[in-house]
Design a protein around this motif. Structure first.
Motif, mmCIF file in Angstrom:
data_model
loop_
_atom_site.group_PDB
_atom_site.id
_atom_site.type_symbol
_atom_site.label_atom_id
_atom_site.label_comp_id
_atom_site.label_asym_id
_atom_site.label_seq_id
_atom_site.Cartn_x
_atom_site.Cartn_y
_atom_site.Cartn_z
ATOM 1 N N THR A 16 0.817 -1.172 -0.338
ATOM 2 C CA THR A 16 0.013 0.183 0.556
ATOM 3 C C THR A 16 0.743 1.451 0.408
ATOM 4 O O THR A 16 0.744 2.544 -0.484
ATOM 5 C CB THR A 16 -1.155 -0.073 1.347
ATOM 6 N N SER A 17 1.853 1.592 0.341
ATOM 7 C CA SER A 17 2.899 2.191 1.050
ATOM 8 C C SER A 17 4.298 2.596 -0.095
ATOM 9 O O SER A 17 4.366 3.702 0.152
ATOM 10 C CB SER A 17 3.821 2.636 2.303
ATOM 11 N N GLY A 18 4.042 1.751 -1.160
ATOM 12 C CA GLY A 18 4.964 1.356 -2.268
ATOM 13 C C GLY A 18 4.450 2.009 -3.297
ATOM 14 O O GLY A 18 3.808 2.881 -4.008
ATOM 15 N N CYS A 19 4.033 0.939 -4.197
ATOM 16 C CA CYS A 19 3.856 0.298 -5.777
ATOM 17 C C CYS A 19 2.465 0.210 -5.664
ATOM 18 O O CYS A 19 2.216 1.002 -6.194
ATOM 19 C CB CYS A 19 4.458 -0.985 -5.706
ATOM 20 N N VAL A 20 1.929 0.360 -4.706
ATOM 21 C CA VAL A 20 0.143 0.477 -4.958
ATOM 22 C C VAL A 20 -0.041 2.339 -4.449
ATOM 23 O O VAL A 20 -0.934 2.946 -5.782
ATOM 24 C CB VAL A 20 -0.651 -0.120 -3.677
ATOM 25 N N ARG A 21 0.642 2.753 -3.792
ATOM 26 C CA ARG A 21 0.602 4.607 -3.884
ATOM 27 C C ARG A 21 1.030 5.263 -4.476
ATOM 28 O O ARG A 21 0.472 6.128 -5.479
ATOM 29 C CB ARG A 21 1.203 5.107 -2.666
ATOM 30 N N HIS A 64 0.146 1.018 6.474
ATOM 31 C CA HIS A 64 -1.416 0.931 4.937
ATOM 32 C C HIS A 64 -1.852 1.741 5.734
ATOM 33 O O HIS A 64 -2.317 2.589 4.695
ATOM 34 C CB HIS A 64 -1.531 -0.690 5.390
ATOM 35 N N GLU A 65 -2.379 1.427 6.902
ATOM 36 C CA GLU A 65 -3.597 2.933 7.216
ATOM 37 C C GLU A 65 -3.374 4.246 6.439
ATOM 38 O O GLU A 65 -4.438 4.997 6.654
ATOM 39 C CB GLU A 65 -3.883 2.880 8.367
ATOM 40 N N ALA A 66 -2.669 5.001 6.947
ATOM 41 C CA ALA A 66 -1.861 6.181 6.724
ATOM 42 C C ALA A 66 -1.823 6.267 5.178
ATOM 43 O O ALA A 66 -2.152 7.786 4.654
ATOM 44 C CB ALA A 66 -0.680 6.584 7.470
ATOM 45 N N ASN A 67 -1.425 5.641 4.248
ATOM 46 C CA ASN A 67 -1.179 5.789 2.574
ATOM 47 C C ASN A 67 -2.519 5.775 2.581
ATOM 48 O O ASN A 67 -3.209 6.528 1.563
ATOM 49 C CB ASN A 67 -0.565 5.050 2.372
ATOM 50 N N LEU A 68 -3.519 4.842 2.833
ATOM 51 C CA LEU A 68 -4.682 4.511 2.393
ATOM 52 C C LEU A 68 -5.459 6.369 2.516
ATOM 53 O O LEU A 68 -6.273 6.816 1.647
ATOM 54 C CB LEU A 68 -5.577 3.467 3.154
ATOM 55 N N ASP A 71 -3.872 8.893 3.283
ATOM 56 C CA ASP A 71 -3.673 10.034 2.303
ATOM 57 C C ASP A 71 -3.955 10.267 1.101
ATOM 58 O O ASP A 71 -4.358 10.945 -0.170
ATOM 59 C CB ASP A 71 -2.299 10.423 2.305
ATOM 60 N N LEU A 72 -4.202 8.807 0.502
ATOM 61 C CA LEU A 72 -4.422 9.013 -0.628
ATOM 62 C C LEU A 72 -6.232 8.868 -1.011
ATOM 63 O O LEU A 72 -6.566 9.853 -1.824
ATOM 64 C CB LEU A 72 -4.650 6.965 -1.097
ATOM 65 N N GLN A 73 -6.841 8.980 -0.207
ATOM 66 C CA GLN A 73 -8.338 9.648 -0.273
ATOM 67 C C GLN A 73 -8.717 10.837 -0.369
ATOM 68 O O GLN A 73 -9.574 11.600 -0.894
ATOM 69 C CB GLN A 73 -9.252 8.295 0.794
ATOM 70 N N ALA A 74 -7.569 11.035 0.134
ATOM 71 C CA ALA A 74 -7.785 12.833 0.539
ATOM 72 C C ALA A 74 -7.519 13.311 -0.441
ATOM 73 O O ALA A 74 -8.010 14.501 -0.860
ATOM 74 C CB ALA A 74 -6.827 12.849 1.877
ATOM 75 N N LYS A 75 -6.627 13.031 -1.079
ATOM 76 C CA LYS A 75 -5.855 13.886 -2.085
ATOM 77 C C LYS A 75 -5.739 13.438 -3.896
ATOM 78 O O LYS A 75 -5.615 13.750 -4.584
ATOM 79 C CB LYS A 75 -4.526 14.333 -1.996
ATOM 80 N N TYR A 76 -5.525 12.077 -3.308
ATOM 81 C CA TYR A 76 -5.637 11.515 -5.608
ATOM 82 C C TYR A 76 -6.502 10.311 -5.732
ATOM 83 O O TYR A 76 -6.284 10.078 -6.799
ATOM 84 C CB TYR A 76 -3.717 10.819 -5.196
ATOM 85 N N VAL A 96 -8.955 -0.759 -4.111
ATOM 86 C CA VAL A 96 -9.501 -1.498 -2.930
ATOM 87 C C VAL A 96 -8.935 -1.780 -1.886
ATOM 88 O O VAL A 96 -8.043 -1.952 -1.645
ATOM 89 C CB VAL A 96 -9.578 -2.954 -4.231
ATOM 90 N N ARG A 97 -9.352 -0.765 -0.423
ATOM 91 C CA ARG A 97 -9.192 -1.512 1.131
ATOM 92 C C ARG A 97 -8.668 -2.970 0.901
ATOM 93 O O ARG A 97 -7.555 -3.353 1.520
ATOM 94 C CB ARG A 97 -9.977 -0.621 1.494
ATOM 95 N N GLU A 98 -9.268 -3.337 1.572
ATOM 96 C CA GLU A 98 -9.076 -4.907 1.405
ATOM 97 C C GLU A 98 -8.146 -6.154 0.468
ATOM 98 O O GLU A 98 -8.001 -7.246 0.586
ATOM 99 C CB GLU A 98 -10.618 -5.906 1.300
ATOM 100 N N GLY A 99 -8.412 -5.212 -0.931
ATOM 101 C CA GLY A 99 -7.466 -6.221 -1.366
ATOM 102 C C GLY A 99 -5.991 -5.678 -1.823
ATOM 103 O O GLY A 99 -4.978 -5.869 -2.725
ATOM 104 N N CYS A 100 -6.075 -4.310 -0.784
ATOM 105 C CA CYS A 100 -3.896 -3.961 -0.410
ATOM 106 C C CYS A 100 -3.249 -4.410 0.250
ATOM 107 O O CYS A 100 -4.342 -4.651 1.440
ATOM 108 C CB CYS A 100 -4.441 -2.935 -0.848
ATOM 109 N N GLY A 101 -2.392 -4.590 0.776
ATOM 110 C CA GLY A 101 -1.401 -4.888 1.781
ATOM 111 C C GLY A 101 -0.436 -4.349 1.921
ATOM 112 O O GLY A 101 0.777 -3.930 1.078
ATOM 113 N N ASP A 102 0.106 -3.844 3.617
ATOM 114 C CA ASP A 102 1.375 -3.879 3.578
ATOM 115 C C ASP A 102 2.395 -4.481 4.870
ATOM 116 O O ASP A 102 1.134 -5.414 5.902
ATOM 117 C CB ASP A 102 1.232 -2.348 3.671
#
Length: 214
Positions: free
Chosen positions: A148-153, A181-185, A187-192, A169-175
């Motif tokens: 989540t924090s790397g290649c997904v983001r 994991h939660e921090a990047n989800l 931030d992604l929701q907030a901005k991108y 997709v929240r449940e489809g990503c992992g770290d």
């Protein structure tokens, strides 16, 4: 409302509509991340991530929604890996021929599905992905995988920057740890991007072609 949400309210609380022509982009779900004992193993929770992706891939195939996989591969010694390969020693697991670079049997691309092989975090950087999506008329990506924090983001950010609607997709990503994991989800929701649950993703996949899926 907690302090963090209150701080973002009014500045980073917009939403994106789901597009008309989606594809499912499965990021780097290979044995290096799913096999216990691997230096890149994403932890016991990755089994749930794999199971979620199995359901999403099966639904996409049944609905005729394109499924695109990514993997990572380097020349021996990482000659094509640049600074990224030097920064992350564990990337040596992806040197050409490594068994850990393979897809698990339950999430292997079919003969008619595209695999984007990359050397960096983003599925877009140095690959034909953007041109391929444009040529196929795809405007929306349901994005899953690791990490989540790397290649997904990185891939979700580049999807946004290339003009594709990113739905992570929240449940489809992992770290490997829940904190990044939660921090990047968040931030992604907030901005991108839009961060959605598996049920919503399945509903979008099952929507009739040419509709918004809403």
């Amino acid at each position: 409302m907690d302090d963090l949400t209150r701080n973002y309210a009014g500045a980073f609380d917009g939403h994106l509509p789901f597009g008309r022509s989606p594809a499912l982009l499965v990021i780097d779900l290979v044995l290096a991340y799913t096999q216990p004992g691997s230096p890149l193993y994403a932890g016991p929770g990755v089994a749930d991530v794999v199971a979620c992706n199995e359901r999403l891939v099966a639904a996409a195939r049944a609905a005729g929604v394109p499924v695109i996989f990514t993997n990572v591969e380097y020349a021996p010694g990482g000659a094509d890996g640049g600074v990224f390969f030097r920064k992350v020693p564990a990337l040596r697991l992806f040197e050409r021929g490594s068994a850990l670079g393979a897809f698990p049997p339950s999430l292997s691309p079919q003969a008619d599905e595209v695999t984007i092989t990359k050397q960096y975090a983003s599925a877009f950087f140095g690959t034909p992905l953007a041109a391929m999506l444009t040529a196929r008329g795809i405007d929306t990506l349901l994005i899953t995988g690791v990490s989540t924090s790397g290649c997904v983001r990185a891939s979700a950010l580049d999807a946004c920057q290339h003009g594709f609607l990113p739905f992570v997709v929240r449940e489809g990503c992992g770290d490997r740890h829940p904190a990044p994991h939660e921090a990047n989800l968040f931030d992604l929701q907030a901005k991108y991007a839009e961060v959605i649950g598996e049920a919503e993703a399945l509903a979008h996949i099952g929507a009739p072609p040419g509709t918004s899926g809403a």
